[in-house]
Design a protein around this motif. Structure first.
Motif, short mmCIF file in Angstrom:
data_model
loop_
_atom_site.label_atom_id
_atom_site.label_comp_id
_atom_site.label_asym_id
_atom_site.label_seq_id
_atom_site.Cartn_x
_atom_site.Cartn_y
_atom_site.Cartn_z
N ARG A 134 -75.74 -77.76 -3.06
CA ARG A 134 -74.52 -77.74 -3.88
C ARG A 134 -74.78 -77.03 -5.21
N VAL A 144 -66.80 -80.03 -3.26
CA VAL A 144 -67.32 -80.28 -1.91
C VAL A 144 -66.51 -81.40 -1.26
N TYR A 147 -68.61 -88.81 -1.77
CA TYR A 147 -69.58 -87.72 -1.65
C TYR A 147 -70.81 -87.99 -2.51
#
Length: 63
Positions: free
Chosen positions: A5, A15, A26
């Motif tokens: 990421r 994301v 997440y």
């Protein structure tokens, strides 16, 4: 996932939105505090351009 990421200049929120989960969910997955459902695992792997095995079960991802 954290490293992937960051390398791509993405936020947790971006994301999370892309795969249809909350940012907090997440974040917990990324920290290893929560294990995602199979469909979410697949979406995350697809998002990062990896297989589920590469993303979640590779020894390189647990350093």
């Amino acid at each position: 996932m954290y490293q992937l990421r960051r390398e791509r200049g993405l936020t947790q929120k971006k994301v999370a939105i892309a795969v249809g989960i909350t940012q907090s969910a997440y974040a917990m997955i990324e920290r290893g505090q929560r294990y995602p459902r199979k469909d979410t695992m697949k979406k995350l792997a697809d998002f990062f351009g990896l297989t589920v095995d590469e993303l979640f079960f590779s020894n390189n991802n647990h350093e």
